[in-house]
Design an enzyme around this catalytic site. Sequence first.
Site, PDB file in Angstrom:
ATOM      1  N   ASP A   1      25.047  23.390  61.925  1.00  0.00           N
ATOM      2  CA  ASP A   1      23.800  23.388  61.166  1.00  0.00           C
ATOM      3  C   ASP A   1      23.617  22.117  60.334  1.00  0.00           C
ATOM      4  O   ASP A   1      22.562  21.477  60.370  1.00  0.00           O
ATOM      5  CB  ASP A   1      23.769  24.624  60.258  1.00  0.00           C
ATOM      6  CG  ASP A   1      22.430  24.798  59.570  1.00  0.00           C
ATOM      7  OD1 ASP A   1      21.413  24.910  60.267  1.00  0.00           O
ATOM      8  OD2 ASP A   1      22.396  24.811  58.324  1.00  0.00           O
TER       9      ASP A   1
ATOM     10  N   ASP B   1      31.025  29.586  65.031  1.00  0.00           N
ATOM     11  CA  ASP B   1      30.439  30.701  64.283  1.00  0.00           C
ATOM     12  C   ASP B   1      29.187  31.264  64.966  1.00  0.00           C
ATOM     13  O   ASP B   1      28.769  32.379  64.669  1.00  0.00           O
ATOM     14  CB  ASP B   1      30.059  30.260  62.871  1.00  0.00           C
ATOM     15  CG  ASP B   1      31.275  30.044  61.983  1.00  0.00           C
ATOM     16  OD1 ASP B   1      32.399  30.368  62.423  1.00  0.00           O
ATOM     17  OD2 ASP B   1      31.107  29.541  60.857  1.00  0.00           O
TER      18      ASP B   1
ATOM     19  N   ARG C   1      51.872  50.551  62.770  1.00  0.00           N
ATOM     20  CA  ARG C   1      51.322  49.795  61.647  1.00  0.00           C
ATOM     21  C   ARG C   1      49.806  49.667  61.721  1.00  0.00           C
ATOM     22  O   ARG C   1      49.204  49.839  62.776  1.00  0.00           O
ATOM     23  CB  ARG C   1      51.934  48.387  61.614  1.00  0.00           C
ATOM     24  CG  ARG C   1      53.382  48.336  61.198  1.00  0.00           C
ATOM     25  CD  ARG C   1      53.928  46.934  61.347  1.00  0.00           C
ATOM     26  NE  ARG C   1      55.318  46.850  60.892  1.00  0.00           N
ATOM     27  CZ  ARG C   1      56.136  45.861  61.179  1.00  0.00           C
ATOM     28  NH1 ARG C   1      55.707  44.850  61.920  1.00  0.00           N
ATOM     29  NH2 ARG C   1      57.388  45.869  60.729  1.00  0.00           N
TER      30      ARG C   1
ATOM     31  N   GLU D   1      35.735  36.149  57.692  1.00  0.00           N
ATOM     32  CA  GLU D   1      36.181  35.542  56.437  1.00  0.00           C
ATOM     33  C   GLU D   1      35.122  35.598  55.340  1.00  0.00           C
ATOM     34  O   GLU D   1      35.448  35.679  54.151  1.00  0.00           O
ATOM     35  CB  GLU D   1      36.623  34.097  56.663  1.00  0.00           C
ATOM     36  CG  GLU D   1      35.513  33.175  57.132  1.00  0.00           C
ATOM     37  CD  GLU D   1      35.973  31.734  57.300  1.00  0.00           C
ATOM     38  OE1 GLU D   1      36.873  31.314  56.554  1.00  0.00           O
ATOM     39  OE2 GLU D   1      35.436  31.040  58.180  1.00  0.00           O
TER      40      GLU D   1
ATOM     41  N   ARG E   1      49.994  45.109  57.736  1.00  0.00           N
ATOM     42  CA  ARG E   1      50.206  43.669  57.850  1.00  0.00           C
ATOM     43  C   ARG E   1      48.843  42.968  57.904  1.00  0.00           C
ATOM     44  O   ARG E   1      47.881  43.501  58.448  1.00  0.00           O
ATOM     45  CB  ARG E   1      51.001  43.322  59.110  1.00  0.00           C
ATOM     46  CG  ARG E   1      52.413  43.889  59.124  1.00  0.00           C
ATOM     47  CD  ARG E   1      53.294  43.211  58.080  1.00  0.00           C
ATOM     48  NE  ARG E   1      54.684  43.638  58.185  1.00  0.00           N
ATOM     49  CZ  ARG E   1      55.187  44.705  57.610  1.00  0.00           C
ATOM     50  NH1 ARG E   1      54.392  45.506  56.890  1.00  0.00           N
ATOM     51  NH2 ARG E   1      56.464  45.015  57.744  1.00  0.00           N
TER      52      ARG E   1
ATOM     53  N   GLN F   1      41.579  29.338  66.210  1.00  0.00           N
ATOM     54  CA  GLN F   1      40.333  29.768  66.860  1.00  0.00           C
ATOM     55  C   GLN F   1      39.491  28.592  67.364  1.00  0.00           C
ATOM     56  O   GLN F   1      38.639  28.757  68.225  1.00  0.00           O
ATOM     57  CB  GLN F   1      39.492  30.595  65.875  1.00  0.00           C
ATOM     58  CG  GLN F   1      40.167  31.865  65.418  1.00  0.00           C
ATOM     59  CD  GLN F   1      39.535  32.428  64.162  1.00  0.00           C
ATOM     60  OE1 GLN F   1      38.590  33.206  64.229  1.00  0.00           O
ATOM     61  NE2 GLN F   1      40.056  32.032  63.006  1.00  0.00           N
TER      62      GLN F   1
END
Length: 275
Positions: free
Chosen positions: A103, A127, A162, A222, A243, A251
Site C-alpha cells: 500500500d 497480507d 496440548r 498479529e 504453547r 512467512q
Amino acid sequence: MKRIGVLTSGGDCSGTNATLKAIVEEAYKNNIRVTGFLEGYNGLVNDLAIELTPMQVSGILQRGGTILMTSRCEEFMQESGFNKALNTLKEENVEGLIVIGGDGSLRGAKKIAEAGILCVGIPGSIDNDIYGTDMALGVDTALNIITDAIDIIRDTASSHKRAFVIETMGRESGYLALMSAMASGAEAVLIPEIDYDIDSIVKRLKSEHERGRKYSIVVIAEGVKKTQEMAEKLKVEAGFDTRLTILGHIQRGGNPSVFDRTLGTRMGIKAVQSL
C-alpha cells in the site's frame, strides 16, 4: 518509449523475481531497455541504478525475495527526497516506471504519476490488504508456508495433548490467519476485522477438551494483539498444556508457489504493455 524503470519496495514477498523476469523479457521483445533501481525508493533518491537484461534475470523465476533488494525510504516522502527521485528518473532517461510493493509503495507510485511520470503499480504484499486487487503477489506462497507449519505443529499438539496458539502476519488484515485456519482445520481463529469474546472461545475449547478433545489449534493474526492473552487463558482457565508459536518472517520467504510464479509473470507482462 525507449527505457523504463522498475523497483521493489516495502516488505519482500515471493513471486517478485518472477515478475521482474517477465518485465525485462517483455520489454526487450518490444525494444525497450530496463533500468532497475536498488533498495526501493532509496534507489531513486540516491540513483542506485543498474541495467537489467534478459541474461541477468535468467534463472531467478523460482527464487524468493527480490534481486533488486528492498527497503522503506522516509527521505522519499519528504519534498527534497522526492525531487531527487524525479531528477534521477530524468538523468536515467526513464520514461515509465513500474513499482512492485504494498500500500505505501503504491502511494509513492501515485505521487510520481501525479508529477507527470507514467507509472504502473503491481500489488505485492503477503497480507493481501491492497485495495482493488483480489490477490497480491506472495499471498499464496505465504499461505502454503503457514498451512504446512500448522500441519507440522498439529503433530506435536496431538502427541502431547496440548493447545497451540499460532500467530501469523497481518496487522490490519486477517486474510492469512483466516485462510490458513480454514485450510488446516484449526479450532478457532481471531482476525482484526471482527471483534471476539475471548472468554467465550476459551469456554468452548474447554468444554470440547472435557468431552475428550485431546488438543486444540488457535490461529491469530498479529493485528489482534491478543496472542499472549489467549495462550494464558487456555492454560489457566481451560487447563490446557499450552504453547505459543509466532511464525514471524518465515512467512515471507521461500520459493514461490506455482500460483505466485504465474501471477507474477502475467502481471509483469501486463505492466510493460500498460506503459
